[in-house]
Design an enzyme around this catalytic site. Structure first.
Site, PDB file in Angstrom:
ATOM      1  N   LYS A 178      47.586  -9.436 -46.765  1.00 25.09           N
ATOM      2  CA  LYS A 178      46.803 -10.044 -45.685  1.00 25.09           C
ATOM      3  C   LYS A 178      45.838  -9.016 -45.087  1.00 25.09           C
ATOM      4  O   LYS A 178      46.158  -7.839 -45.015  1.00 25.09           O
ATOM      5  CB  LYS A 178      47.832 -10.522 -44.644  1.00 25.09           C
ATOM      6  CG  LYS A 178      47.303 -11.108 -43.383  1.00 25.09           C
ATOM      7  CD  LYS A 178      48.476 -11.570 -42.491  1.00 25.09           C
ATOM      8  CE  LYS A 178      48.080 -11.462 -41.013  1.00 25.09           C
ATOM      9  NZ  LYS A 178      49.146 -11.799 -40.084  1.00 25.09           N
ATOM     10  N   LYS A 196      44.589  -4.908 -39.498  1.00 26.50           N
ATOM     11  CA  LYS A 196      44.060  -3.661 -38.945  1.00 26.50           C
ATOM     12  C   LYS A 196      45.025  -2.505 -39.152  1.00 26.50           C
ATOM     13  O   LYS A 196      44.663  -1.355 -38.979  1.00 26.50           O
ATOM     14  CB  LYS A 196      43.753  -3.822 -37.462  1.00 26.50           C
ATOM     15  CG  LYS A 196      44.974  -4.233 -36.679  1.00 26.50           C
ATOM     16  CD  LYS A 196      44.738  -4.320 -35.213  1.00 26.50           C
ATOM     17  CE  LYS A 196      46.025  -4.590 -34.475  1.00 26.50           C
ATOM     18  NZ  LYS A 196      46.470  -5.993 -34.522  1.00 26.50           N
ATOM     19  N   LYS A 213      60.332  -2.905 -36.147  1.00 21.71           N
ATOM     20  CA  LYS A 213      59.778  -1.923 -35.211  1.00 21.71           C
ATOM     21  C   LYS A 213      60.759  -0.793 -34.926  1.00 21.71           C
ATOM     22  O   LYS A 213      60.348   0.333 -34.701  1.00 21.71           O
ATOM     23  CB  LYS A 213      59.337  -2.600 -33.912  1.00 21.71           C
ATOM     24  CG  LYS A 213      58.065  -3.406 -34.080  1.00 21.71           C
ATOM     25  CD  LYS A 213      57.383  -3.683 -32.752  1.00 21.71           C
ATOM     26  CE  LYS A 213      56.109  -4.491 -32.958  1.00 21.71           C
ATOM     27  NZ  LYS A 213      55.586  -5.020 -31.686  1.00 21.71           N
TER      28      LYS A 213
END
Ligand code: TRP
Length: 336
Positions: free
Chosen positions: A200, A203, A116
């Site tokens: 995978k 979203k 991140k």
């Protein structure tokens, strides 16, 4: 089994508002069953969400959307505790204490923090760094036994256990030692992208044709299935190694209809993708239709949702307080 003999399950869900078919088939689908045998606590982690920049109105909407979707997927607010993290101040309070039992070095090793930080290089805030400590507080406040999460969260479960161990070492019998509860293979754990069967279903896939959202309209679902990437030969057969695309579709179709993989192969023997892809699309449309309709209903009924999260916060606060009081006493804070 009486309430207090049951084990406790706790899970946190990010308020992204966008749950996918992969989330549903991999995990959420099993939640209604779990609530019969466990004390289940599900928390929408809005405090974790602000470790990256959020649009306030969107965050508020997404928080309620996730709550509505969980209820629509079969979680019963009278059986499980459903609440919003920021409504229970004990999470922030315990997180502070646990910060003082977390080493800088171990927090620096978290791969999610490193990922991140790389992705949000302009906003590497301290909240992002202590994210796993807040997550540990979430889990430990409820004397949790099992934490259902994806394998991407296993490092966070490990640091939670390390923190709990360190605290229990100094102050015995404070926290129950939690364990990760990972979906088993064959439970639909791994649904892959429709556009790229090697990754995978997520979203955050830049290609929206790769994922199906629980709230997708039927025509969008059908289009995504018709475009799904398959393989050069036209057999409908389970072969994850050589035919990952069609194998993924077979698994989805089998889970959506409750048929076995063998029955699906029989049904489409000699029929080819032209027949199979729309059938898989239809099955998913019908699987998701009641969930989407129920979610839309709930989101129109804000009073009901409010009642759910208020009642949830009340139950969660009661449980969380008991642990927090114990912790405050042990570390030497003067009682109020
Ligand atoms: N970090 C988890 C995720 O991104 C969300 C989360 C926050 C969580 N607190 C939790 C999951 C406690 C399980 C238990 O998916």
């Amino acid at each position: 089994m009486s309430e207090n003999q049951k084990k406790t399950i706790f899970s946190g869900v990010q308020p992204s508002g966008k749950l996918t078919l992969g989330n549903y088939l991999g995990a959420i689908r099993n939640f209604p069953l779990l609530q019969e045998d466990y004390n289940c606590i599900y928390c929408v982690v809005d405090m974790h969400a602000i470790t990256v920049r959020q649009e306030p109105a969107a965050l508020r909407r997404a928080t309620l959307e996730v709550l509505a979707q969980y209820i629509a997927c079969g979680l019963d607010p009278d059986k499980s505790v459903l609440f919003i993290q920021s409504h229970v101040p004990a999470h922030a309070e315990l997180a502070w204490v646990l910060n003082c039992f977390t080493m800088f070095g171990e927090a620096s090793r978290m791969t999610q923090f490193k990922d991140k930080s790389a992705k949000h290089a302009d906003n590497i805030n301290v909240g992002l760094f202590t994210y796993p400590v807040l997550m540990a507080a979430d889990i430990l406040l409820y004397q949790t036994d099992l934490v259902p999460v994806g394998v991407d969260q296993s490092q966070h479960i490990e640091i939670c256990r390390d923190i709990a161990n360190r605290f229990n070492g100094r102050f015995p019998d404070t926290f129950t030692m939690p364990e990760g509860y990972y979906p088993k293979a064959g439970e639909g754990a791994k649904i892959t992208s429709l556009a790229d069967p090697a990754s995978k279903m997520s979203k955050s896939d830049p290609n929206p044709n790769g994922y199906i959202l629980l709230m997708d309209k039927p025509e969008d679902i059908m289009r995504k299935f018709k475009r799904a990437v398959t393989d050069s030969d036209t057999r409908i057969a389970m072969d994850p190694q050589n035919k990952p695309g069609v194998s993924n579709l077979i698994q989805i179709y089998a889970l959506a209809t409750g048929k076995t993989v063998a029955a699906v192969e029989d049904e489409f023997a000699g029929k080819g993708y032209g027949a199979f892809k729309p059938a898989a699309g239809e099955a998913v449309v019908e699987l998701l239709r009641p969930i989407r309709e129920k979610t839309e209903d709930l989101l129109r009924n804000k009073d009901y949702l409010e009642q759910v999260y208020q009642q949830g916060a009340q139950k969660a606060s009661y449980l969380a307080r008991r642990t927090l009081d114990k912790v405050y006493r042990k570390v030497g804070f003067v009682g109020r």
